[in-house]
Write a protein that holds these residues in place. Structure first.
Motif, PDB file in Angstrom:
ATOM      1  N   LYS A  26       0.834  -1.204   0.000  1.00  0.00           N
ATOM      2  CA  LYS A  26       0.000   0.000   0.000  1.00  0.00           C
ATOM      3  C   LYS A  26       0.869   1.255   0.000  1.00  0.00           C
ATOM      4  O   LYS A  26       0.571   2.225  -0.692  1.00  0.00           O
ATOM      5  N   ASN A  27       1.933   1.222   0.789  1.00  0.00           N
ATOM      6  CA  ASN A  27       2.823   2.379   0.931  1.00  0.00           C
ATOM      7  C   ASN A  27       4.243   2.005   0.528  1.00  0.00           C
ATOM      8  O   ASN A  27       4.738   0.939   0.913  1.00  0.00           O
ATOM      9  N   VAL A  28       4.896   2.887  -0.203  1.00  0.00           N
ATOM     10  CA  VAL A  28       6.309   2.720  -0.549  1.00  0.00           C
ATOM     11  C   VAL A  28       7.083   3.916  -0.021  1.00  0.00           C
ATOM     12  O   VAL A  28       6.700   5.069  -0.257  1.00  0.00           O
ATOM     13  N   ILE A  29       8.164   3.646   0.689  1.00  0.00           N
ATOM     14  CA  ILE A  29       9.108   4.701   1.085  1.00  0.00           C
ATOM     15  C   ILE A  29      10.452   4.324   0.488  1.00  0.00           C
ATOM     16  O   ILE A  29      11.099   3.371   0.913  1.00  0.00           O
ATOM     17  N   TRP A  30      10.836   5.062  -0.532  1.00  0.00           N
ATOM     18  CA  TRP A  30      12.062   4.781  -1.284  1.00  0.00           C
ATOM     19  C   TRP A  30      13.137   5.748  -0.798  1.00  0.00           C
ATOM     20  O   TRP A  30      13.027   6.959  -0.938  1.00  0.00           O
ATOM     21  N   VAL A  31      14.187   5.197  -0.207  1.00  0.00           N
ATOM     22  CA  VAL A  31      15.273   5.993   0.359  1.00  0.00           C
ATOM     23  C   VAL A  31      16.496   5.868  -0.543  1.00  0.00           C
ATOM     24  O   VAL A  31      16.959   4.750  -0.815  1.00  0.00           O
ATOM     25  N   ILE A  32      17.015   7.001  -0.983  1.00  0.00           N
ATOM     26  CA  ILE A  32      18.177   7.024  -1.868  1.00  0.00           C
ATOM     27  C   ILE A  32      19.338   7.700  -1.150  1.00  0.00           C
ATOM     28  O   ILE A  32      19.271   8.890  -0.828  1.00  0.00           O
ATOM     29  N   GLY A  33      20.366   6.942  -0.870  1.00  0.00           N
ATOM     30  CA  GLY A  33      21.593   7.508  -0.332  1.00  0.00           C
ATOM     31  C   GLY A  33      22.465   7.952  -1.498  1.00  0.00           C
ATOM     32  O   GLY A  33      23.137   7.126  -2.121  1.00  0.00           O
ATOM     33  N   ASP A  34      22.431   9.220  -1.825  1.00  0.00           N
ATOM     34  CA  ASP A  34      23.159   9.699  -2.997  1.00  0.00           C
ATOM     35  C   ASP A  34      24.653   9.457  -2.822  1.00  0.00           C
ATOM     36  O   ASP A  34      25.255   9.854  -1.822  1.00  0.00           O
ATOM     37  N   GLY A  35      25.254   8.775  -3.792  1.00  0.00           N
ATOM     38  CA  GLY A  35      26.681   8.492  -3.731  1.00  0.00           C
ATOM     39  C   GLY A  35      27.061   7.346  -2.817  1.00  0.00           C
ATOM     40  O   GLY A  35      28.253   7.106  -2.597  1.00  0.00           O
ATOM     41  N   MET A  36      26.087   6.631  -2.272  1.00  0.00           N
ATOM     42  CA  MET A  36      26.335   5.602  -1.250  1.00  0.00           C
ATOM     43  C   MET A  36      26.655   4.254  -1.889  1.00  0.00           C
ATOM     44  O   MET A  36      25.790   3.406  -2.083  1.00  0.00           O
ATOM     45  N   GLY A  37      27.918   4.065  -2.226  1.00  0.00           N
ATOM     46  CA  GLY A  37      28.344   2.767  -2.734  1.00  0.00           C
ATOM     47  C   GLY A  37      28.401   1.727  -1.629  1.00  0.00           C
ATOM     48  O   GLY A  37      28.299   2.045  -0.441  1.00  0.00           O
ATOM     49  N   PRO A  38      28.578   0.452  -1.993  1.00  0.00           N
ATOM     50  CA  PRO A  38      28.677  -0.612  -0.971  1.00  0.00           C
ATOM     51  C   PRO A  38      29.769  -0.359   0.050  1.00  0.00           C
ATOM     52  O   PRO A  38      29.647  -0.752   1.218  1.00  0.00           O
ATOM     53  N   GLU A  39      30.853   0.318  -0.387  1.00  0.00           N
ATOM     54  CA  GLU A  39      31.946   0.562   0.558  1.00  0.00           C
ATOM     55  C   GLU A  39      31.538   1.566   1.621  1.00  0.00           C
ATOM     56  O   GLU A  39      32.005   1.491   2.771  1.00  0.00           O
ATOM     57  N   ALA A  40      30.658   2.513   1.299  1.00  0.00           N
ATOM     58  CA  ALA A  40      30.166   3.457   2.304  1.00  0.00           C
ATOM     59  C   ALA A  40      29.318   2.736   3.339  1.00  0.00           C
ATOM     60  O   ALA A  40      29.415   3.015   4.548  1.00  0.00           O
ATOM     61  N   MET A  41      28.507   1.794   2.880  1.00  0.00           N
ATOM     62  CA  MET A  41      27.670   1.029   3.801  1.00  0.00           C
ATOM     63  C   MET A  41      28.527   0.167   4.717  1.00  0.00           C
ATOM     64  O   MET A  41      28.331   0.133   5.938  1.00  0.00           O
ATOM     65  N   GLY A  42      29.507  -0.519   4.146  1.00  0.00           N
ATOM     66  CA  GLY A  42      30.387  -1.363   4.953  1.00  0.00           C
ATOM     67  C   GLY A  42      31.246  -0.559   5.908  1.00  0.00           C
ATOM     68  O   GLY A  42      31.455  -0.947   7.058  1.00  0.00           O
ATOM     69  N   PHE A  43      31.756   0.570   5.434  1.00  0.00           N
ATOM     70  CA  PHE A  43      32.572   1.474   6.244  1.00  0.00           C
ATOM     71  C   PHE A  43      31.810   1.883   7.505  1.00  0.00           C
ATOM     72  O   PHE A  43      32.329   1.813   8.622  1.00  0.00           O
ATOM     73  N   PHE A  44      30.561   2.299   7.323  1.00  0.00           N
ATOM     74  CA  PHE A  44      29.753   2.745   8.452  1.00  0.00           C
ATOM     75  C   PHE A  44      29.426   1.589   9.395  1.00  0.00           C
ATOM     76  O   PHE A  44      29.607   1.698  10.618  1.00  0.00           O
ATOM     77  N   MET A  45      28.959   0.478   8.867  1.00  0.00           N
ATOM     78  CA  MET A  45      28.561  -0.651   9.720  1.00  0.00           C
ATOM     79  C   MET A  45      29.749  -1.225  10.482  1.00  0.00           C
ATOM     80  O   MET A  45      29.613  -1.627  11.641  1.00  0.00           O
ATOM     81  N   GLN A  46      30.917  -1.263   9.860  1.00  0.00           N
ATOM     82  CA  GLN A  46      32.102  -1.777  10.541  1.00  0.00           C
ATOM     83  C   GLN A  46      32.492  -0.890  11.715  1.00  0.00           C
ATOM     84  O   GLN A  46      32.824  -1.381  12.799  1.00  0.00           O
ATOM     85  N   GLY A  47      32.431   0.429  11.509  1.00  0.00           N
ATOM     86  CA  GLY A  47      32.750   1.343  12.596  1.00  0.00           C
ATOM     87  C   GLY A  47      31.806   1.174  13.770  1.00  0.00           C
ATOM     88  O   GLY A  47      32.224   1.170  14.933  1.00  0.00           O
ATOM     89  N   VAL A  48      30.511   1.044  13.485  1.00  0.00           N
ATOM     90  CA  VAL A  48      29.526   0.861  14.554  1.00  0.00           C
ATOM     91  C   VAL A  48      29.766  -0.441  15.297  1.00  0.00           C
ATOM     92  O   VAL A  48      29.681  -0.510  16.527  1.00  0.00           O
ATOM     93  N   ARG A  49      30.078  -1.478  14.571  1.00  0.00           N
ATOM     94  CA  ARG A  49      30.275  -2.807  15.182  1.00  0.00           C
ATOM     95  C   ARG A  49      31.512  -2.887  16.084  1.00  0.00           C
ATOM     96  O   ARG A  49      31.475  -3.489  17.154  1.00  0.00           O
ATOM     97  N   TYR A  50      32.615  -2.293  15.635  1.00  0.00           N
ATOM     98  CA  TYR A  50      33.895  -2.651  16.246  1.00  0.00           C
ATOM     99  C   TYR A  50      34.677  -1.482  16.863  1.00  0.00           C
ATOM    100  O   TYR A  50      35.720  -1.707  17.477  1.00  0.00           O
ATOM    101  N   ALA A  51      34.190  -0.252  16.730  1.00  0.00           N
ATOM    102  CA  ALA A  51      34.982   0.884  17.210  1.00  0.00           C
ATOM    103  C   ALA A  51      34.575   1.371  18.599  1.00  0.00           C
ATOM    104  O   ALA A  51      35.105   2.370  19.072  1.00  0.00           O
ATOM    105  N   ASN A  52      33.616   0.683  19.237  1.00  0.00           N
ATOM    106  CA  ASN A  52      33.167   1.063  20.584  1.00  0.00           C
ATOM    107  C   ASN A  52      32.722   2.526  20.638  1.00  0.00           C
ATOM    108  O   ASN A  52      33.160   3.309  21.486  1.00  0.00           O
ATOM    109  N   LEU A  53      31.843   2.888  19.744  1.00  0.00           N
ATOM    110  CA  LEU A  53      31.331   4.248  19.686  1.00  0.00           C
ATOM    111  C   LEU A  53      30.248   4.446  20.740  1.00  0.00           C
ATOM    112  O   LEU A  53      29.343   3.623  20.877  1.00  0.00           O
ATOM    113  N   GLU A  54      30.318   5.558  21.467  1.00  0.00           N
ATOM    114  CA  GLU A  54      29.373   5.802  22.557  1.00  0.00           C
ATOM    115  C   GLU A  54      27.927   5.863  22.066  1.00  0.00           C
ATOM    116  O   GLU A  54      27.007   5.479  22.774  1.00  0.00           O
TER     117      GLU A  54
END
Length: 458
Positions: A26-54
């Motif tokens: 019924k509803n579509v919410i299409w989110v576009i991360g402009d310029g967001m290649g797979p490496e940007a996604m991995g870069f961010f998720m890895q930092g959150v997982r392993y860098a002990n960010l507050e």
């Protein structure tokens, strides 16, 4: 008895097939991360997982949760005759399902206007909206709402946007609606039923009807500088208001949301700002995932238009002297003089105060005689939020070279300041997410979206 059971089984199979068939969205919410290649996604998720960010005590991002609960795809985004795309052609191809050319807005490669997803949704009786944290006449939102030969026809795009009349238009770009040939466009918008919001307070007062929110003259500021502008609603706040308004339509809605400055940070090869822009997207995804979980007829589709920058951490051979200095400071090196980069760099991102994108533009406008090493070190320390020593950098008065050496000193490398042809990841979450699995092209997104919505293909 066996015949009766067989008939029952056949009836049940047909019934269940009907209930599980495509078209339940019924509803579509299409989110576009402009310029967001797979490496940007991995870069961010890895930092959150392993860098002990507050900010992430559970060490898992909303992006990772969405991916773990969703369906992945991989798609190409080449245009009709170019390997690498720009945002205009990519948005156009995604919105129309037609091959296009760079710079084109809502037109196929033959310069013919092509119907967009939002235009089709309007015909299907759905409410539609577009949101961006750049400006609403920029290439990505324009590709879904307008038709122009060139993305730089921003005044024309603004007029077309109001003529098309999405129920929700939110972002920056006020100057394209109140100056020059468009100096009366806000008045025209109000005549067409729009309530105009220029800040967060204005937006909060709107409870129904159409809204045109323009929160900056040009683009909305970079995320890590947004705290200096408390009057500007965040991307998540804009989206929450859009969903509140659009969901009043009993036929559902289609909303396109662009996190646009991931691209800008990638162009600047600014990893700290890159991380902060990904965090802005992540906060949005947290809200959207909760909404989809509570509204089973909603599809969340996340992708990018293209990759920008191809940034990553790398290891470096430091040489004996630098290796000794780092060892004396307590850092652990492997292979003698090899620095494999430290998770401490992710924690430094949290301290960054200004985008290097904006700082570089500012410094390049200044007289060369003022750009002394002492002055540049002071400005860079101020921007990064921690002491930066450029005394060992070569030619420290070269601003672009200075930023590149800063990256290298932290183990960060970028392949380009431009777009790349890297294939892009998509993540679909919620109803009919399986429509978006496998390898495809961005012109295939619209047919899959139509299938998920139950619309007959053209």
């Amino acid at each position: 008895m066996n015949i009766r059971r067989a008939v029952f089984t056949l009836f049940a199979s047909v019934f269940l097939a009907g209930t599980l068939s495509a078209g339940d969205v019924k509803n579509v919410i299409w989110v576009i991360g402009d310029g967001m290649g797979p490496e940007a996604m991995g870069f961010f998720m890895q930092g959150v997982r392993y860098a002990n960010l507050e900010e992430y005590p559970e060490k898992v991002s909303h992006l990772e949760r969405l991916m773990n609960g969703g369906t992945w795809g991989l798609f190409f985004n080449n245009t009709y005759d170019t390997v690498v795309t720009d945002s205009a052609a990519s948005a156009t191809q995604m919105a129309t399902g037609k091959f296009s050319r760079p710079e084109f807005i809502g037109m196929d490669y033959n310069s013919q206007a092509a119907e967009t997803l939002l235009e089709t949704a309007r015909k299907q009786g759905k409410a539609v909206g577009v949101i961006t944290d750049t400006y609403v006449t920029d290439a990505t939102p324009a590709g879904f709402t307008a038709h122009a030969q060139n993305r730089n026809q921003k005044m024309e795009i603004a007029r077309q946007l109001i003529d098309f009349g999405p129920e929700v238009i939110l972002g920056g770009g006020l100057q394209y609606f109140n100056t020059g040939e468009n100096k009366k466009l806000l008045r025209d918008a109000k005549k067409k039923g729009y309530r105009v919001a220029l800040n967060k307070k204005d937006l909060s007062k709107i409870k129904s009807g159409k809204v045109l929110g323009l929160f900056a003259d040009q683009a909305i500021p970079m995320s890590l500088e947004l705290d200096m502008y408390p009057q500007i609603p965040t991307l998540t706040e804009q989206t929450q208001k859009a969903v509140e308004l659009l969901s009043k339509n009993e036929n559902g809605f289609v909303l396109v949301v662009e996190a646009g400055k991931i691209d800008w940070a990638g162009h600047a090869n600014d990893a700290g700002t890159w991380f902060h822009e990904m965090k802005t997207l992540d906060n949005l995804l947290g809200y959207l995932k909760s909404y989809a979980d509570a509204n089973g007829d909603t599809l969340i589709y996340l992708n990018a238009d293209h990759d920008t920058g191809l940034g990553a951490f790398t290891y470096r051979h430091l040489g004996k002297q630098k290796a000794m200095e780092k060892t004396a400071q307590g850092e652990v090196l492997y292979g003698g003089d090899v620095d494999y980069a430290s998770f401490e760099t992710f924690r430094q991102f949290a301290k960054q105060k200004r985008s290097l994108y904006n700082l570089e533009k500012e410094l390049q406008k200044m007289p060369a005689e003022k750009l002394t090493p002492e002055y540049l070190q002071e400005r860079l320390t101020e921007a990064m939020g921690f002491a930066v020593d450029i005394s060992r950098f070569e030619n420290p008065s070269d601003v672009s070279g200075l930023f590149k050496q800063l990256n290298e000193s932290r183990g960060l490398v970028w392949a380009t300041p431009s777009h790349s042809s890297l294939p892009i990841l998509s993540v679909a979450y919620g109803e009919e997410a399986d429509e978006f699995s496998g390898v495809y092209h961005n012109t295939d997104i619209l047919p899959r979206m139509k299938s998920a919505l139950g619309w007959n293909a053209d």
